[in-house]
Every structure is written in C-alpha cells, then in structure tokens.
Scaffold this active site. Structure first.
Site, mmCIF file in Angstrom:
data_model
loop_
_atom_site.group_PDB
_atom_site.id
_atom_site.type_symbol
_atom_site.label_atom_id
_atom_site.label_comp_id
_atom_site.label_asym_id
_atom_site.label_seq_id
_atom_site.Cartn_x
_atom_site.Cartn_y
_atom_site.Cartn_z
ATOM 1 N N GLY A 236 5.839 -2.065 1.765
ATOM 2 C CA GLY A 236 5.884 -0.964 2.723
ATOM 3 C C GLY A 236 6.537 -1.409 4.023
ATOM 4 N N SER A 237 6.673 -0.462 4.942
ATOM 5 C CA SER A 237 7.441 -0.748 6.157
ATOM 6 C C SER A 237 6.741 -1.772 7.053
ATOM 7 C CB SER A 237 7.719 0.547 6.914
ATOM 8 O OG SER A 237 6.509 1.216 7.192
ATOM 9 N N ASP B 87 -2.539 2.689 4.124
ATOM 10 C CA ASP B 87 -2.324 4.091 4.489
ATOM 11 C C ASP B 87 -3.450 4.594 5.388
ATOM 12 O OD1 ASP B 87 0.120 4.566 2.928
ATOM 13 O OD2 ASP B 87 -1.180 3.994 1.279
ATOM 14 N N GLY C 69 0.494 4.246 -0.942
ATOM 15 C CA GLY C 69 1.489 5.249 -0.544
ATOM 16 C C GLY C 69 2.876 4.886 -1.060
ATOM 17 N N GLY C 70 3.134 3.589 -1.153
ATOM 18 C CA GLY C 70 4.433 3.128 -1.652
ATOM 19 C C GLY C 70 4.427 2.908 -3.157
ATOM 20 N N GLU D 284 -0.604 -4.910 -5.400
ATOM 21 C CA GLU D 284 -1.219 -5.188 -4.090
ATOM 22 C C GLU D 284 -2.685 -5.573 -4.263
ATOM 23 O OE1 GLU D 284 1.394 -2.319 -1.150
ATOM 24 O OE2 GLU D 284 -0.276 -1.444 -2.220
HETATM 25 C C1 5RP Z 1 2.293 0.533 -0.567
HETATM 26 C C2 5RP Z 1 1.198 0.511 0.431
HETATM 27 C C3 5RP Z 1 1.590 0.393 1.863
HETATM 28 O O1 5RP Z 1 0.983 -0.751 2.402
HETATM 29 C C4 5RP Z 1 1.135 1.608 2.598
HETATM 30 O O2 5RP Z 1 1.706 2.746 1.959
HETATM 31 C C5 5RP Z 1 1.540 1.575 4.068
HETATM 32 O O3 5RP Z 1 2.931 1.646 4.169
HETATM 33 P P1 5RP Z 1 3.679 1.573 5.562
HETATM 34 O O4 5RP Z 1 3.456 0.205 6.120
HETATM 35 O O5 5RP Z 1 5.116 1.851 5.219
HETATM 36 O O6 5RP Z 1 3.087 2.649 6.447
HETATM 37 O O7 5RP Z 1 0.030 0.563 0.129
HETATM 38 O O8 5RP Z 1 1.804 0.727 -1.861
#
Ligand code: 5RP
Length: 229
Positions: free
Chosen positions: A35-36, A92, A104-105, A111
């Site tokens: 994720g970002s 998230d 979310g990703g 993970e």
């Molecule tokens: C991916 C995740 C990310 O850590 C989560 O979606 C947060 O993403 P971001 O740092 O882009 O807000 O769980 O599966």
C-alpha cells in the site's frame, strides 16, 4: 474516520513511515507491507541502505516485491522464513487496542503471514486511519473462487452484506488467485468474535481483521507523531 486532503495525508504517511524505519537495525529481516504508506517506508529503507544499513526483506505482495527489488532491497522467499525481525505495514483502520482492518489493497493473506511471522509488527498510518470502533471500512474476505456463493451465504448469516471486489469492471484477483468479498458488518463491537466466526468458514483463505497481531502503531497527525502500543 477523519477526512483530510491528499497532500496532508501523504505528508502524514511519510512522517509515520520515517519514524518506523528508525526502528530497523543492521542485519534485520524486515517484513514489507503493501500500500501507499508501506511504500513510503520501503523508499525510506532504501535511503538508509544507501547510508550503509544492511537488511534482507520479505514482501507481503508481488507489487511490494517489485517495488522493493527496484530499490535494490534483497527479497527472501516467504516460504523459507521461520521468523521476521520487524515488519512495517499500513492499515485501513486501527483502534487504540491495536486491532486493525487491512486488505484495502488486496494483500491481506500475505500481510497476515508476514505479521504472524514478525517478532515485532509496526503499523504506520495517517490520522484518517484511527477509529473508535472498527467497521466503517468494509472487511475484506479472501475467498477461494469455487466457494464464492457458499462464503457469500455464510457471511450473510454472520450479519455481513458482501460485495465481490471489482477493478475496472473485472473481478479483482489476488496474488493467490482468489477473489475478495468486501463485507459490511456495520460497526464491529466484538472484532475478535467476528474474526473467530470468519475463521470457521470453509473457503475463506483470510479476512482483514487483524486481532492481536500488532506491536505498535505509529500515526502522524499534522506535525505530531503519536505512538500506540
Ligand atoms: C493492503 C493493505 C494496506 O496496508 C491498506 O489498504 C492501507 O493502504 P494505504 O497505506 O495505501 O492507505 O492492507 O492490503
């Protein structure tokens, strides 16, 4: 969940990531999130490596592996690892009791494996991610494709209304070849109980409730760094 603009949010993500990367020590095996926010941490790690830090890493997604490799970070195969010294990942949503919603990703399964292997698991977050109660963000549930209808029905019985995740009109497929149902359970008063229920459903590879897997959350809010542990 607070609403903040993207520039401020990215500044907070970067600040939290920089703080977390300070925890990495020479020769650590580092778990890299997806994720970002996790990507800010990967870039920061690469900067520290330019100044002599030596690490190896495990990636929580194919995307993260690609990004880390592009910065010259040596990647170990997850399947060969018995433990990880420290992992840095995003979320998230998180609560002060260090329960999370992730995925979310779409990288929730790997993970979770990375977090489970980690002696110390750090979450980096901007201030929009802190909530009093999990559940405004839907719970991602990774489903083996042939069990899609069965799992959808079971989620409904458990009180969740699910939507099959799509990207650009196509069904989203995870790194493991599975689908994701984003399930809305409303605000989740008892996340450990719901996690237990989801764990019992055949066909669910993983869900995005991370209960008791986190050692510390580092959150940036404007100029401040807040640590929850
Ligand atoms: C991916 C995740 C990310 O850590 C989560 O979606 C947060 O993403 P971001 O740092 O882009 O807000 O769980 O599966």
């Amino acid at each position: 969940m607070e609403s903040i603009d993207k520039v401020k949010q990215d500044a907070e993500k970067l600040a939290a990531a920089k703080e977390a990367v300070k925890l990495v020590k020479n020769n650590d095996v580092v778990g890299l999130g997806t994720g970002s926010t996790a990507t800010f941490a990967i870039k920061e790690l690469a900067e520290r490596m330019k100044n002599g830090l030596q690490i190896t890493a495990a990636a929580s997604s194919l995307k993260t592996e690609e990004i880390a490799s592009s910065y010259g970070i040596p990647i170990l195969k997850l399947e060969t690892l018995g433990s990880i010294d420290l992992s840095i990942d995003g979320a998230d949503e998180f609560t002060e009791s260090l329960n999370l919603i992730k995925g979310g990703g779409g990288a929730l399964f790997r993970e979770k494996i990375v977090a489970s292997l980690s002696k110390f698991s750090v979450i980096v977050a901007d201030s929009s991610k802190k909530v009093d109660t999990l559940g405004a963000f839907t719970v991602p549930v990774e489903v083996v494709p042939l069990a899609l209808q069965y799992v959808s029905d079971q989620l409904e019985k458990a009180g969740g209304s699910g939507i099959l995740r799509k990207r650009e009109g196509e069904t989203f497929v995870t790194d493991n070849g599975n689908y994701i149902i984003d399930a809305n359970f409303g605000l989740i008063a008892e996340p450990a109980e719901l996690a237990f229920t989801l764990n019992q459903i055949d066909g669910v590879l993983a869900h995005g409730l991370f209960i008791g897997l986190t050692s510390k959350v580092i959150m940036a809010r404007a100029e401040e760094i807040l640590v929850f542990e």
